[in-house]
Enzyme design. Structure first.
Site, short mmCIF file in Angstrom:
data_model
loop_
_atom_site.label_atom_id
_atom_site.label_comp_id
_atom_site.label_asym_id
_atom_site.label_seq_id
_atom_site.Cartn_x
_atom_site.Cartn_y
_atom_site.Cartn_z
N HIS A 216 38.96 42.07 29.22
CA HIS A 216 39.55 40.66 29.16
C HIS A 216 38.57 40.61 30.53
CE1 HIS A 216 40.09 36.78 30.24
NE2 HIS A 216 39.68 36.31 28.87
N GLY A 217 39.20 41.51 31.34
CA GLY A 217 39.06 41.59 33.25
C GLY A 217 39.32 40.51 33.71
N ASP A 218 39.31 39.48 33.05
CA ASP A 218 40.42 38.02 33.91
C ASP A 218 41.52 37.52 33.55
OD1 ASP A 218 41.38 36.67 36.51
OD2 ASP A 218 39.63 34.86 35.43
N LEU A 219 43.36 39.04 33.13
CA LEU A 219 43.96 37.98 31.77
C LEU A 219 44.75 38.03 32.76
CD1 LEU A 219 44.00 38.76 28.70
CD2 LEU A 219 45.05 41.04 29.40
N ASN A 223 43.64 32.21 30.99
CA ASN A 223 43.18 32.86 30.68
C ASN A 223 43.86 33.11 28.67
OD1 ASN A 223 41.31 31.96 32.08
ND2 ASN A 223 41.19 33.86 32.58
#
Length: 310
Positions: A216-219, A223
């Site tokens: 996801h990268g920005d979990l 979010n």
């Protein structure tokens, strides 16, 4: 099989006609709270449909095409739900142009009793998906194990997703190094010596993963939302292919999830020994990004993590 991205329209009116027919009209527009980068609206249509619209300056249209690429990649795996993407577009407007992203409006429900356990299993399934299938280039194949088929954003800052065969090299060159460079004015000469030493010796602290994972990268909790089925849905990704530990580390940065989430995740996707020793180094990227976005409040935790490893 390539990931197919949704259409991009040259006006909001064109987008709505394409989606809902020539007689479509907006009957109500509600400004929604949340988010500090984009404006958010709930649109009610005369067809009875409800859609969610994000809007930004026309020059920032790639915010939304990048978000759509990440959502599409996650949806492509079938591992975990994301909002249904309708389209992206730009509109000249009456006074000033804007860009937009249209999504199906999500009505949140009460979480199921096993919400966190199910979320953990679905996130593990996302991380275990065969990333060789996640392609969207002219040849239909990827070059390099790590990265993504396009650059995107972490918050409002650009994120370089250039392909690489080494995870440690990717994390150094495409994650930490650009953030350190952007934050250089905050650091003393002594800090810079430590930063150079850290970047030159990342292989002493990090591991190459047994297999790459779609992230996801920005979990963080903001979010993740509970969808109409009472299960977790992922929103606002900064997606790329990397090490699964990055997502897990991010969940622990700002408060963390319930303990049963981590227990079930580890059962579904066991971690290599020493994850706790790598966690802060992965979160250094996020804290550096916050330092560059929001200022010196984040300098102390950044320096603390550097001292932890050097």
């Amino acid at each position: 099989m390539k990931i197919t991205l949704p259409p991009h329209h040259t006006s909001l009116a064109q987008a709505l006609v394409s989606l809902f027919g020539n007689s479509v009209a907006i009957t109500q527009t509600d400004r929604l709270s949340g988010g500090d980068i984009n404006k958010a609206y709930g649109l009610t249509l005369n067809t009875g449909d409800h859609i969610f619209m994000k809007a930004n300056a026309k020059a920032n249209a790639d915010f939304f095409t990048a978000e759509v690429a990440g959502l599409s990649a996650i949806e492509f795996t079938g591992a975990i739900k994301t909002p249904e993407i309708l389209c992206t577009g730009t509109d000249d407007g009456e006074d000033i142009g804007y860009s937009f992203l249209l999504l199906k409006f999500i009505k949140s429900a009460k979480p199921k009793a096993d919400y966190w356990e199910t979320f953990a299993r679905e996130l593990a399934a996302l991380h275990q998906y065969d990333t060789k299938k996640i392609v969207n280039d002219d040849e239909g194949k990827a070059s390099g194990k790590f990265g993504f088929f396009q650059n995107n954003y972490i918050g409002s800052r650009s994120q370089n997703n250039s392909k690489a065969d080494s995870w440690i090299s990717f994390f150094r060159d495409c994650r930490l190094a650009p953030q350190f460079k952007a934050a250089d004015s905050y650091f003393t000469p002594e800090d810079r010596e430590k930063i150079t030493k850290l970047l030159d010796h990342l292989e002493d602290f990090l591991l190459e993963p047994a297999k790459p994972s779609l992230l996801h990268g920005d979990l963080w909790s903001g979010n993740v939302m509970c969808g109409p089925e009472g299960k977790a849905m992922l929103i606002d990704p900064a997606a790329y292919i990397g090490h699964a530990e990055v997502d897990l580390a991010m969940t622990e940065l700002f408060g963390g999830f319930p303990q049963q989430f981590y227990q079930v995740y580890r059962e579904a996707n066991p971690l290599e020994p020493g994850y706790e020793n790598r966690r802060d180094l992965y979160n250094l990227y996020q804290l550096l990004n916050h330092l560059n976005l929001f200022g010196p409040t984040y300098l102390a935790p950044v320096l603390s993590i550097i001292d932890e490893y050097v």
